[in-house]
Design a protein around this motif. Sequence first.
Motif, short mmCIF file in Angstrom:
data_model
loop_
_atom_site.label_atom_id
_atom_site.label_comp_id
_atom_site.label_asym_id
_atom_site.label_seq_id
_atom_site.Cartn_x
_atom_site.Cartn_y
_atom_site.Cartn_z
N TRP A 90 -7.73 -2.07 4.61
CA TRP A 90 -8.48 -1.19 3.70
C TRP A 90 -8.75 0.17 4.32
CZ3 TRP A 90 -12.45 -3.96 0.06
CH2 TRP A 90 -11.73 -4.79 -0.82
N GLY A 91 -8.85 0.22 5.64
CA GLY A 91 -8.99 1.53 6.29
C GLY A 91 -7.75 2.37 6.07
N ALA A 92 -6.58 1.75 6.17
CA ALA A 92 -5.32 2.47 5.93
C ALA A 92 -5.24 2.92 4.47
CB ALA A 92 -4.14 1.57 6.27
N ASN A 93 -5.66 2.05 3.55
CA ASN A 93 -5.63 2.41 2.13
C ASN A 93 -6.54 3.60 1.86
OD1 ASN A 93 -5.10 1.55 -0.86
ND2 ASN A 93 -7.31 1.75 -0.72
N TRP A 94 -7.72 3.62 2.47
CA TRP A 94 -8.68 4.72 2.27
C TRP A 94 -8.08 6.05 2.72
CZ3 TRP A 94 -11.24 7.38 6.39
CH2 TRP A 94 -12.17 8.33 5.96
N MET A 95 -7.50 6.07 3.92
CA MET A 95 -6.92 7.32 4.43
C MET A 95 -5.71 7.75 3.61
SD MET A 95 -7.27 7.15 8.57
CE MET A 95 -6.95 8.90 8.69
N PHE B 200 -5.91 -1.88 -5.85
CA PHE B 200 -6.83 -2.12 -6.96
C PHE B 200 -8.14 -2.71 -6.46
CE2 PHE B 200 -8.71 -5.10 -9.91
CZ PHE B 200 -8.75 -4.42 -11.11
N PHE B 201 -8.05 -3.67 -5.57
CA PHE B 201 -9.25 -4.41 -5.16
C PHE B 201 -10.14 -3.58 -4.24
CE2 PHE B 201 -6.18 -7.56 -6.45
CZ PHE B 201 -6.94 -8.29 -7.35
N ALA B 202 -9.56 -2.70 -3.44
CA ALA B 202 -10.37 -1.80 -2.62
C ALA B 202 -11.22 -0.90 -3.52
CB ALA B 202 -9.48 -0.97 -1.70
N ALA B 203 -10.61 -0.39 -4.58
CA ALA B 203 -11.34 0.50 -5.50
C ALA B 203 -12.36 -0.27 -6.33
CB ALA B 203 -10.35 1.22 -6.41
N ALA B 204 -11.96 -1.41 -6.88
CA ALA B 204 -12.83 -2.14 -7.80
C ALA B 204 -14.03 -2.75 -7.10
CB ALA B 204 -12.03 -3.23 -8.51
N THR B 205 -13.85 -3.29 -5.90
CA THR B 205 -14.99 -3.89 -5.20
C THR B 205 -15.99 -2.83 -4.76
OG1 THR B 205 -13.68 -3.89 -3.16
CG2 THR B 205 -13.76 -5.94 -4.41
N LEU B 206 -15.51 -1.65 -4.39
CA LEU B 206 -16.43 -0.55 -4.04
C LEU B 206 -17.24 -0.13 -5.27
CD1 LEU B 206 -17.38 1.48 -1.91
CD2 LEU B 206 -15.54 3.00 -2.66
N GLU B 207 -16.60 -0.17 -6.43
CA GLU B 207 -17.26 0.22 -7.67
C GLU B 207 -18.31 -0.79 -8.10
OE1 GLU B 207 -15.91 1.30 -12.28
OE2 GLU B 207 -14.47 0.39 -10.88
N ALA C 199 -12.11 -13.28 -5.91
CA ALA C 199 -10.76 -12.88 -5.51
C ALA C 199 -10.71 -12.52 -4.03
CB ALA C 199 -10.29 -11.69 -6.35
N MET C 200 -11.72 -11.80 -3.55
CA MET C 200 -11.74 -11.40 -2.14
C MET C 200 -12.01 -12.60 -1.23
SD MET C 200 -10.76 -8.50 -2.59
CE MET C 200 -10.50 -8.42 -0.82
N GLY D 203 0.81 -1.21 0.00
CA GLY D 203 0.00 0.00 0.00
C GLY D 203 0.84 1.26 0.00
N ASP D 204 1.89 1.25 0.80
CA ASP D 204 2.75 2.43 0.93
C ASP D 204 3.49 2.72 -0.37
OD1 ASP D 204 3.77 4.55 2.48
OD2 ASP D 204 5.58 3.41 2.93
N ARG D 205 3.92 1.67 -1.07
CA ARG D 205 4.67 1.84 -2.32
C ARG D 205 3.76 2.10 -3.52
NH1 ARG D 205 6.70 -2.74 -3.90
NH2 ARG D 205 5.82 -4.06 -2.26
N LYS D 206 2.45 2.01 -3.31
CA LYS D 206 1.48 2.18 -4.40
C LYS D 206 1.84 1.28 -5.58
CE LYS D 206 -0.37 6.62 -3.08
NZ LYS D 206 -0.88 7.94 -3.53
N VAL D 207 1.83 0.00 -5.30
CA VAL D 207 2.11 -1.00 -6.34
C VAL D 207 1.14 -0.82 -7.51
CG1 VAL D 207 1.98 -3.47 -6.81
CG2 VAL D 207 3.17 -2.65 -4.77
N PHE D 208 -0.09 -0.45 -7.21
CA PHE D 208 -1.04 -0.02 -8.24
C PHE D 208 -1.07 1.50 -8.22
CE2 PHE D 208 -2.73 -4.21 -6.93
CZ PHE D 208 -2.70 -4.85 -8.16
N ARG D 209 -1.13 2.11 -9.38
CA ARG D 209 -1.02 3.56 -9.49
C ARG D 209 -2.02 4.29 -8.59
NH1 ARG D 209 -1.98 5.67 -15.38
NH2 ARG D 209 -0.24 4.21 -15.78
#
Length: 214
Positions: free
Chosen positions: A183-188, A122-129, A144-145, A112-118
């Motif tokens: 995912w909470g850390a990713n959101w913030m 990816f999955f936090a964003a895609a599943t919310l969508e 996948a989840m 998460g810290d290195r932003k492996v996905f730009r």
Amino acid sequence: MTPPEPTTAAPAPPARRRRAQGEKTYRAILAAAVDIASVEGLEGLSIGRLAAELGMSKSGLFAHFGSKEDLQLKTIDAARVRFNTEVVKPALTAPAGIERLLALCEAWFSYGDRKVFRGGCFFAAATLEFDGRPGQVRDRLAQAMQHWLAFLARLIRQAQERGELDPDIDPEQLAFELHSLFWGANWMLQLYDHSNAIQHAKTAIQERLNRLRR
């Protein structure tokens, strides 16, 4: 007796070279698709958007993907491969038990810290969508989840079997808690660029596991 003259390996046949080049191009296309989708969403991903990103023709991309949904599904699969490479495989090098569970947590935070996905996870964003949209894309994300949460629970169960974690804790419950903190850390991190988000989540996990350690 003189040694034989060194031989030069015969060049790969043209068909094989074309296949190798094709595979390289295909991987590059999917790598770009994953990063675009992590920022703009899977719905924002299209053949046209991908062609613009890569400087390729739409017709060249249509040869790889029959439809937008096919592109979305293959992008999810590519994202899973990248996630497993960056998070799951490094954790598996640690000894089974609590050390492997902690290694997995550390690998996730590094990811998460290195932003492996730009655009962050990816999955936090895609599943919310897609969580409220029935169809193959939602089903692929849900699968996948499900695999991810089952893997987390399996590592927890292994630590219990080794006598390193409280045997009374429900592995699925603890997996849910750890996943929620990830995912909470990713959101913030994504919404606020909160520099302490990762550390807050790490502290919460460490305190939770310390209470459960035998």
